[in-house]
Design a protein around this motif. Sequence first.
Motif, PDB file in Angstrom:
ATOM      1  N   SER A 121       0.816  -1.210   0.000  1.00 23.88           N
ATOM      2  CA  SER A 121       0.000   0.000   0.000  1.00 23.88           C
ATOM      3  C   SER A 121       0.852   1.264   0.000  1.00 23.88           C
ATOM      4  O   SER A 121       0.562   2.220  -0.710  1.00 23.88           O
ATOM      5  N   ASN A 122       1.916   1.269   0.802  1.00 18.48           N
ATOM      6  CA  ASN A 122       2.763   2.466   0.916  1.00 18.48           C
ATOM      7  C   ASN A 122       4.229   2.036   0.962  1.00 18.48           C
ATOM      8  O   ASN A 122       4.826   1.959   2.037  1.00 18.48           O
ATOM      9  N   PRO A 123       4.844   1.765  -0.196  1.00 20.41           N
ATOM     10  CA  PRO A 123       6.233   1.286  -0.211  1.00 20.41           C
ATOM     11  C   PRO A 123       7.187   2.303   0.413  1.00 20.41           C
ATOM     12  O   PRO A 123       7.115   3.496   0.118  1.00 20.41           O
ATOM     13  N   VAL A 124       8.057   1.829   1.287  1.00 20.87           N
ATOM     14  CA  VAL A 124       9.045   2.693   1.936  1.00 20.87           C
ATOM     15  C   VAL A 124      10.428   2.297   1.442  1.00 20.87           C
ATOM     16  O   VAL A 124      10.845   1.144   1.576  1.00 20.87           O
ATOM     17  N   GLU A 125      11.145   3.267   0.864  1.00 18.26           N
ATOM     18  CA  GLU A 125      12.474   2.983   0.331  1.00 18.26           C
ATOM     19  C   GLU A 125      13.503   2.906   1.458  1.00 18.26           C
ATOM     20  O   GLU A 125      13.296   3.419   2.552  1.00 18.26           O
ATOM     21  N   GLY A 126      14.616   2.257   1.138  1.00 18.32           N
ATOM     22  CA  GLY A 126      15.645   2.037   2.149  1.00 18.32           C
ATOM     23  C   GLY A 126      15.407   0.753   2.914  1.00 18.32           C
ATOM     24  O   GLY A 126      15.965   0.545   3.991  1.00 18.32           O
ATOM     25  N   THR A 127      14.578  -0.119   2.332  1.00 18.81           N
ATOM     26  CA  THR A 127      14.225  -1.386   2.976  1.00 18.81           C
ATOM     27  C   THR A 127      14.455  -2.532   1.993  1.00 18.81           C
ATOM     28  O   THR A 127      15.101  -2.358   0.959  1.00 18.81           O
ATOM     29  N   ILE A 128      13.889  -3.680   2.287  1.00 19.31           N
ATOM     30  CA  ILE A 128      14.058  -4.856   1.435  1.00 19.31           C
ATOM     31  C   ILE A 128      13.603  -4.596   0.001  1.00 19.31           C
ATOM     32  O   ILE A 128      14.217  -5.088  -0.951  1.00 19.31           O
ATOM     33  N   ILE A 129      12.552  -3.786  -0.181  1.00 23.72           N
ATOM     34  CA  ILE A 129      12.052  -3.570  -1.544  1.00 23.72           C
ATOM     35  C   ILE A 129      13.054  -2.784  -2.386  1.00 23.72           C
ATOM     36  O   ILE A 129      13.158  -2.994  -3.598  1.00 23.72           O
ATOM     37  N   THR A 130      13.803  -1.884  -1.758  1.00 20.55           N
ATOM     38  CA  THR A 130      14.809  -1.109  -2.488  1.00 20.55           C
ATOM     39  C   THR A 130      15.923  -2.021  -2.985  1.00 20.55           C
ATOM     40  O   THR A 130      16.321  -1.966  -4.160  1.00 20.55           O
ATOM     41  N   VAL A 131      16.442  -2.857  -2.108  1.00 22.35           N
ATOM     42  CA  VAL A 131      17.533  -3.759  -2.482  1.00 22.35           C
ATOM     43  C   VAL A 131      17.054  -4.763  -3.527  1.00 22.35           C
ATOM     44  O   VAL A 131      17.765  -5.057  -4.500  1.00 22.35           O
ATOM     45  N   LEU A 132      15.848  -5.270  -3.345  1.00 22.24           N
ATOM     46  CA  LEU A 132      15.286  -6.219  -4.310  1.00 22.24           C
ATOM     47  C   LEU A 132      15.163  -5.561  -5.691  1.00 22.24           C
ATOM     48  O   LEU A 132      15.543  -6.144  -6.713  1.00 22.24           O
ATOM     49  N   LEU A 187      -9.075  -1.768   3.452  1.00 21.09           N
ATOM     50  CA  LEU A 187      -8.116  -2.011   4.531  1.00 21.09           C
ATOM     51  C   LEU A 187      -7.157  -0.852   4.760  1.00 21.09           C
ATOM     52  O   LEU A 187      -6.616  -0.703   5.861  1.00 21.09           O
ATOM     53  N   GLU A 188      -6.929  -0.031   3.745  1.00 18.06           N
ATOM     54  CA  GLU A 188      -5.951   1.057   3.870  1.00 18.06           C
ATOM     55  C   GLU A 188      -6.268   2.007   5.012  1.00 18.06           C
ATOM     56  O   GLU A 188      -5.364   2.570   5.632  1.00 18.06           O
ATOM     57  N   THR A 189      -7.551   2.191   5.300  1.00 21.53           N
ATOM     58  CA  THR A 189      -7.941   3.126   6.359  1.00 21.53           C
ATOM     59  C   THR A 189      -7.731   2.550   7.753  1.00 21.53           C
ATOM     60  O   THR A 189      -7.875   3.267   8.746  1.00 21.53           O
ATOM     61  N   LEU A 190      -7.388   1.260   7.840  1.00 17.16           N
ATOM     62  CA  LEU A 190      -7.295   0.591   9.138  1.00 17.16           C
ATOM     63  C   LEU A 190      -5.874   0.503   9.682  1.00 17.16           C
ATOM     64  O   LEU A 190      -5.670   0.003  10.790  1.00 17.16           O
ATOM     65  N   GLY A 191      -4.875   0.969   8.921  1.00 14.28           N
ATOM     66  CA  GLY A 191      -3.509   0.871   9.424  1.00 14.28           C
ATOM     67  C   GLY A 191      -2.484   1.189   8.364  1.00 14.28           C
ATOM     68  O   GLY A 191      -2.757   1.899   7.396  1.00 14.28           O
ATOM     69  N   ASP A 192      -1.274   0.639   8.534  1.00  8.36           N
ATOM     70  CA  ASP A 192      -0.223   0.824   7.538  1.00  8.36           C
ATOM     71  C   ASP A 192       0.475  -0.509   7.280  1.00  8.36           C
ATOM     72  O   ASP A 192       0.056  -1.547   7.777  1.00  8.36           O
ATOM     73  N   SER A 193       1.550  -0.458   6.484  1.00  7.92           N
ATOM     74  CA  SER A 193       2.297  -1.670   6.096  1.00  7.92           C
ATOM     75  C   SER A 193       1.382  -2.717   5.465  1.00  7.92           C
ATOM     76  O   SER A 193       1.562  -3.916   5.659  1.00  7.92           O
ATOM     77  N   LEU A 194       0.397  -2.242   4.702  1.00  9.94           N
ATOM     78  CA  LEU A 194      -0.554  -3.156   4.062  1.00  9.94           C
ATOM     79  C   LEU A 194       0.079  -3.815   2.842  1.00  9.94           C
ATOM     80  O   LEU A 194       0.625  -3.149   1.967  1.00  9.94           O
ATOM     81  N   ILE A 195       0.009  -5.142   2.814  1.00 10.62           N
ATOM     82  CA  ILE A 195       0.460  -5.920   1.662  1.00 10.62           C
ATOM     83  C   ILE A 195      -0.635  -6.930   1.334  1.00 10.62           C
ATOM     84  O   ILE A 195      -1.127  -7.631   2.222  1.00 10.62           O
ATOM     85  N   ILE A 196      -1.030  -6.998   0.081  1.00  6.55           N
ATOM     86  CA  ILE A 196      -2.000  -8.000  -0.362  1.00  6.55           C
ATOM     87  C   ILE A 196      -1.323  -8.873  -1.403  1.00  6.55           C
ATOM     88  O   ILE A 196      -0.903  -8.399  -2.457  1.00  6.55           O
ATOM     89  N   LEU A 197      -1.194 -10.140  -1.077  1.00  2.00           N
ATOM     90  CA  LEU A 197      -0.504 -11.097  -1.931  1.00  2.00           C
ATOM     91  C   LEU A 197      -1.553 -12.013  -2.555  1.00  2.00           C
ATOM     92  O   LEU A 197      -2.213 -12.777  -1.857  1.00  2.00           O
ATOM     93  N   GLU A 198      -1.738 -11.912  -3.857  1.00  2.00           N
ATOM     94  CA  GLU A 198      -2.784 -12.667  -4.546  1.00  2.00           C
ATOM     95  C   GLU A 198      -2.179 -13.815  -5.340  1.00  2.00           C
ATOM     96  O   GLU A 198      -1.376 -13.605  -6.248  1.00  2.00           O
ATOM     97  N   GLY A 199      -2.551 -15.046  -4.997  1.00  2.00           N
ATOM     98  CA  GLY A 199      -2.041 -16.222  -5.684  1.00  2.00           C
ATOM     99  C   GLY A 199      -3.073 -16.837  -6.606  1.00  2.00           C
ATOM    100  O   GLY A 199      -4.121 -16.251  -6.880  1.00  2.00           O
TER     101      GLY A 199
END
Length: 581
Positions: free
Chosen positions: A121-132, A246-258
């Motif tokens: 929902s809100n990617p934060v740089e300087g973390t695993i996603i940046t290195v990936l 779900l975005e209004t209920l918190g942060d660090s939201l990730i939805i993984l759809e398989g």
Amino acid sequence: MRLDGNDLYQMVKTGSVLVKNNRAYLNDINFFPVPDGDTGNNLVYTMNLIAVEAIPNDSFHKTLDSISETAMLSARGNSGVIFAQFLNGMFKSSKDYETVGVNEFASLAYGSVDYVYKSISNPVEGTIITVLREWANFLNTNKEKYNNIKEFLVDSYHYAKECLEKTKTTLQILKKNKVVDSGAMGFVLFLEGFNKYLNNETVDEVQSPVDLIIDEHVYDENILYRYCTEGLFEQNANLDNLKTELETLGDSLIILEGKKYSRIHIHTNNPEIVFDKLDDYGNILTQKVDDMLLEVNSRNHKHEIAIVTDSIADIDKEFALENNIFVIPTNIIINSVSYIDKFTINNEILFEKIKNSKEYPTTSVPEIKYINNLFSKLLLQYKKIIVLTVASKLSSTYNVINDIASKLNDKGNDITVIDSLNNSASEGLLVYQLVKMRNRGLSKDAMIMTINEIKKKTKILVCLDTFKYATLSGRVPKIIGKIGMLLKIRPIMSLDATGAGTAFGFALSKKGITKKIMKLVKKDDISEWSLVHCENTELVNEYKTLFTSIIKKEPSFISELSSATAIHSGKKSVAIAYIKK
């Protein structure tokens, strides 16, 4: 050289071992998104299950399919879910490859990045996603320069290490503590495993070097959302609107759809609302909630004794947090979905679901795995553990926890499990007494001896608004329940000296019930008391005023009733508990 499915499986397996070998250090440098010290645990849990349960195949595509599906089912924690989405994105970007070379591997890795970013929902740089992302960009940009995939992956790994080092200065909290991002480091260790395997280097599992763990860190940012919440579900609806809900209920939201299953991860203060909404999108299979604020607090405790209770004990949430009280939750089964008492369901949602349920909800004892994990974690932080459980005559929770504790004690640990002979508000009062004794510096033996005396002087009176729910749950025989409902009798339930349920009295009105309780309270000399209720703030406030004037003391706490208890007592029930001098 080209990589087949067996190569992929061994690369993943070797990378998992390297992450596992560094688990303790990854936990210690875990500061983002909150410093709850579990990134290493979550990555190891996720990767271990992939290594154990994924099925290798000669086909690269089929092996990647198995790995990504297993990752979906096993993903845990913020970094674990992102890692699973990376693997899922690689699979969705793939074609029916039997083997892959430089170009194909680079395309799969590069293609996964878009899936990862879209799931957050809100990617934060300087973390695993940046290195990936930077690692994948390197692969895509430089793929034409390499013919040898070994050299290709070695050089990309070294580039990822450089990107990892830069995370020290990207996020302020990491800069302050002079550490790299924990999740990103886990990912780089995973990549190192690729090279170890391709170079035929053996990687053995080693014990994490606990003596090297750094514990002088700084963290002064507020945790806005208390609970790390995750759910796995078999989707039966389009997920486009789920992110918005779900975005209004918190942060660090990730939805993984398989392909068949989907997973959500969110930091929130209302996990019960998250799962209530998730229920509209599919069949919920698993639920997990971690109290991150309690995790942070417990890392800075000054006690040698941990206090643990079960979710039947009704206590004030803030008191529990301030005093590091750990709760083992009971499970509540509604329409074949297992909810976590006091975490993923509340009484308002419970009774709304009861309206639409074909079967009446039931409860089940806490999960053995949960208890084992909690004890294992606490034994790293505390020397001794005291567990206070609901009366064994009401539930087998005591027996389950005591059995696990006995096995751990055989290995030299110090865990004592106490049958409280009480439940709900009266069990909660006993937890309060344990905290007071610990704060006064009493020894574990003195605490146990004292609480075993106090529990005999503790009483609870539960005022039911109707026989309906106690009858539906099986706590009251049907014939008695039907007669009681027909005559509109309001029962008062209690516990006897052994902790077994018993009828204390009956009345035809709220006024009649109140008179009976007043008579008993006036007779007893009370040192402490409390109130709990199930969606009946009006009556509980009335009782607070009334009994404060009689007892000449404010209640120790007023709390909402556990949903596991509310199944039996029903809506509008109110209970008063007290300890006699």
